[in-house]
Motif scaffolding. Structure first.
Motif, short mmCIF file in Angstrom:
data_model
loop_
_atom_site.label_atom_id
_atom_site.label_comp_id
_atom_site.label_asym_id
_atom_site.label_seq_id
_atom_site.Cartn_x
_atom_site.Cartn_y
_atom_site.Cartn_z
N ASP A 103 34.05 10.25 21.46
CA ASP A 103 35.29 10.56 20.75
C ASP A 103 34.96 11.63 19.71
O ASP A 103 34.23 11.36 18.75
CB ASP A 103 35.82 9.30 20.06
CG ASP A 103 37.12 9.54 19.31
OD1 ASP A 103 37.44 10.71 19.01
OD2 ASP A 103 37.81 8.56 19.01
N PRO A 104 35.48 12.87 19.89
CA PRO A 104 35.09 13.95 18.96
C PRO A 104 35.52 13.70 17.52
O PRO A 104 34.97 14.30 16.60
CB PRO A 104 35.78 15.18 19.55
CG PRO A 104 36.87 14.66 20.41
CD PRO A 104 36.39 13.34 20.93
N ASP A 105 36.51 12.83 17.33
CA ASP A 105 36.98 12.56 15.97
C ASP A 105 36.17 11.50 15.25
O ASP A 105 36.04 11.54 14.02
CB ASP A 105 38.45 12.13 16.00
CG ASP A 105 39.37 13.26 16.44
OD1 ASP A 105 39.15 14.40 15.99
OD2 ASP A 105 40.28 13.00 17.24
N LYS A 106 35.59 10.56 15.99
CA LYS A 106 34.91 9.44 15.37
C LYS A 106 33.41 9.37 15.68
O LYS A 106 32.66 8.72 14.94
CB LYS A 106 35.56 8.12 15.79
CG LYS A 106 37.00 7.97 15.35
CD LYS A 106 37.58 6.64 15.82
CE LYS A 106 39.03 6.47 15.37
NZ LYS A 106 39.60 5.19 15.84
N GLU A 107 32.98 10.02 16.76
CA GLU A 107 31.60 9.84 17.22
C GLU A 107 30.80 11.13 17.26
O GLU A 107 29.71 11.17 17.81
CB GLU A 107 31.60 9.19 18.62
CG GLU A 107 32.21 7.80 18.62
CD GLU A 107 32.30 7.20 20.01
OE1 GLU A 107 32.24 5.96 20.12
OE2 GLU A 107 32.42 7.96 20.99
N VAL A 108 31.31 12.19 16.65
CA VAL A 108 30.61 13.49 16.61
C VAL A 108 30.78 14.09 15.23
O VAL A 108 31.87 14.03 14.64
CB VAL A 108 31.15 14.47 17.67
CG1 VAL A 108 30.43 15.81 17.58
CG2 VAL A 108 31.01 13.90 19.08
N LEU A 109 29.70 14.67 14.72
CA LEU A 109 29.76 15.37 13.44
C LEU A 109 28.84 16.58 13.50
O LEU A 109 27.74 16.51 14.04
CB LEU A 109 29.34 14.43 12.31
CG LEU A 109 29.41 14.94 10.87
CD1 LEU A 109 29.79 13.79 9.92
CD2 LEU A 109 28.06 15.52 10.43
N VAL A 263 25.29 15.45 15.27
CA VAL A 263 24.91 14.06 15.46
C VAL A 263 26.05 13.40 16.21
O VAL A 263 27.23 13.68 15.97
CB VAL A 263 24.63 13.35 14.11
CG1 VAL A 263 25.85 13.35 13.21
CG2 VAL A 263 24.12 11.93 14.36
N ALA A 264 25.68 12.53 17.16
CA ALA A 264 26.69 11.86 17.98
C ALA A 264 26.27 10.42 18.20
O ALA A 264 25.09 10.10 18.24
CB ALA A 264 26.84 12.58 19.33
N GLY A 265 27.26 9.55 18.36
CA GLY A 265 26.96 8.16 18.66
C GLY A 265 27.74 7.18 17.81
O GLY A 265 28.96 7.31 17.67
N ASN A 266 27.04 6.23 17.21
CA ASN A 266 27.65 5.12 16.49
C ASN A 266 28.61 5.61 15.40
O ASN A 266 28.23 6.36 14.50
CB ASN A 266 26.55 4.27 15.86
CG ASN A 266 27.11 3.07 15.13
OD1 ASN A 266 27.37 3.13 13.94
ND2 ASN A 266 27.31 1.97 15.87
N LYS A 267 29.86 5.15 15.48
CA LYS A 267 30.88 5.68 14.58
C LYS A 267 30.66 5.28 13.13
O LYS A 267 31.04 6.02 12.21
CB LYS A 267 32.27 5.25 15.05
CG LYS A 267 32.50 3.76 15.10
CD LYS A 267 33.90 3.45 15.65
CE LYS A 267 34.15 1.95 15.69
NZ LYS A 267 35.50 1.63 16.24
N ASP A 268 30.03 4.12 12.89
CA ASP A 268 29.76 3.72 11.51
C ASP A 268 28.70 4.63 10.89
O ASP A 268 28.87 5.08 9.74
CB ASP A 268 29.29 2.27 11.46
CG ASP A 268 30.40 1.29 11.81
OD1 ASP A 268 31.58 1.60 11.53
OD2 ASP A 268 30.09 0.23 12.39
N MET A 269 27.63 4.90 11.64
CA MET A 269 26.59 5.79 11.13
C MET A 269 27.13 7.20 10.91
O MET A 269 26.78 7.87 9.94
CB MET A 269 25.39 5.79 12.08
CG MET A 269 24.69 4.44 12.16
SD MET A 269 23.42 4.34 13.46
CE MET A 269 22.13 5.39 12.79
N ILE A 270 28.00 7.65 11.83
CA ILE A 270 28.64 8.95 11.66
C ILE A 270 29.47 8.97 10.38
O ILE A 270 29.45 9.93 9.60
CB ILE A 270 29.54 9.26 12.88
CG1 ILE A 270 28.74 9.33 14.17
CG2 ILE A 270 30.33 10.55 12.64
CD1 ILE A 270 27.86 10.52 14.32
#
Length: 408
Positions: A103-109, A263-270
């Motif tokens: 999810d580019p909004d929640k899982e990518v930064l 960085v991509a993956g866990n939405k909480d860590m993002i």
């Protein structure tokens, strides 16, 4: 005028924060100082020490950067998470190359280079009393970012097999409080160690069982040779539940100076990282982000061509080092060769002192393995950043130095 600075007593000295004091001496300092002195004296040092790509950025990226720079809308502050179009593009790339849905909004930064993002994520997740497991040897920031966050590092010998996983499990089971974070890096810098499909499954299982978060540094995930394809940590079922992965545009697209990574993956860590970045920066220059979109859309062929260059250089270096007696295996990925120096060549010197000798007498700069941890001693890391002619010259210079010391 009185020089008050140089007349300060030790009692007057301005002291840094404890986090600065916790950092070990910078082991590249002596080498960099000698390299600078040599160059100022007119000596042509062949610099294979830093993984700093020297090949040009694809022209289509440069052209888009120049065009986007002229747009006044791109000259303002950007979003600290990265513009939506850029995050959407990395999500598309993950799906196409590694079959990972994001999810580019929640899982990518987007980060100002993966090193910045990694460091700030450690700051967002760790503090005094926390512990991270870091394999040894390691890329220095994997240890230092933890230290700068006020946390502790527990080292385990680097590996890519069942024994390595067992060592990590043993550390987790026998520590209290248990480690909070496991830091991985495949393909590996400095050793160029790789893993195959299936490696990350037990990692995810272990992390879920003990509640440990995982970061995989995937900076060299696209710099691969001999038909090898590096697996993504995120391609494992459940990986996004417990971890993230960092990627960068520096290596595959020769965009190191642009400072753009993800960085991509866990939405909480993002979200933790986004919170920190919201306080620290206003995002990457928007024209660079737009150029990054063009890179991911149109430059897959450029990645292939660059990998062939590195592969050819790898063969030159490995074959040459083998002829002079160094122990080396041809890596399947990264832009480095990791070579063991025979004791009769180093004459018992540590890798840092031997690297100094190579620069002094062979006029070649390479990175000493000890700078990456105790497990790197007796090894050297050679960056494949010069053309083949210069690499052959570097090997000849080293060979002459080796033969001279053998005679002595």
């Amino acid at each position: 005028m009185i020089d008050t600075f140089h007349n300060q007593t030790s009692d007057d000295r301005i002291e840094p924060a404890q986090r600065i004091k916790r950092l070990p001496p910078y082991l590249f300092g002596r080498i960099n100082a000698l390299k600078l002195a040599k160059r100022q004296a007119g000596v042509d040092i062949i610099d294979l020490g830093m993984g700093n790509p020297s090949d040009p950025t694809p022209q289509i990226i440069i052209d888009k950067l120049c065009e986007a720079t002229q747009d006044r809308r791109n000259q303002r502050y950007s979003a600290s998470k990265g513009i939506h179009g850029l995050r959407r593009e990395i999500a598309k790339k993950y799906e196409a190359k590694w079959n990972v849905q994001l999810d580019p909004d929640k899982e990518v930064l987007a980060c100002i280079g993966s090193k910045e993002g990694f460091s700030h994520l450690c700051l967002a997740m760790m503090g005094p009393g926390d512990t991270a497991i870091v394999p040894d040897p390691a890329f220095p920031i994997h240890n230092y970012a933890v230290a700068l966050a006020g946390a502790n590092v527990v080292s385990v010998p680097l590996g890519n097999d069942d024994k390595f996983i067992s060592n990590i499990k043993m550390v987790i089971e026998n520590m209290y409080p248990k480690p909070k974070l496991l830091i991985l890096n495949y393909p590996h810098n400095p050793t160029a160690m790789t893993v195959d499909e299936g490696f990350f499954e037990p990692v995810v299982e272990l992390a879920k069982k003990f509640g440990v978060a995982v970061i995989n540094d995937f900076a060299y995930g696209e710099t691969c040779f001999d038909d090898y394809k590096a697996p993504s940590f995120l391609s494992v079922k459940g990986a996004k539940d417990i971890g993230v992965e960092f990627t960068t545009m520096s290596k595959p697209y020769n965009m190191a100076g642009f400072r753009i990574g993800f960085v991509a993956g866990n939405k909480d860590m993002i979200d933790y990282l986004a919170t920190i970045k919201g306080y620290y920066d206003y995002g990457i220059f928007q024209a660079i982000q737009i150029a990054g979109i063009i890179a991911m859309r149109h430059c897959d062929e450029e990645i292939i061509a660059q990998n062939l260059r590195y592969q050819s250089r790898r063969d030159v270096v490995c074959d040459g080092l083998g002829r002079i007696g160094w122990e080396v295996e041809k890596p399947r990925a990264t832009m480095f060769v990791w070579a063991k120096v025979p004791q009769e060549h180093s004459q018992g010197k540590g890798s840092i002192d031997y690297a100094m000798d190579l620069m002094e007498y062979a006029e070649v700069a390479i990175a000493p393995g000890r700078a990456f941890g105790e497990g790197g001693e007796n090894y050297m890391r050679i960056a494949l950043v010069e053309n083949e002619q210069r690499l052959r010259q570097a090997i000849r210079n080293i060979g002459r130095f080796v033969r001279k010391t053998d005679v002595q």
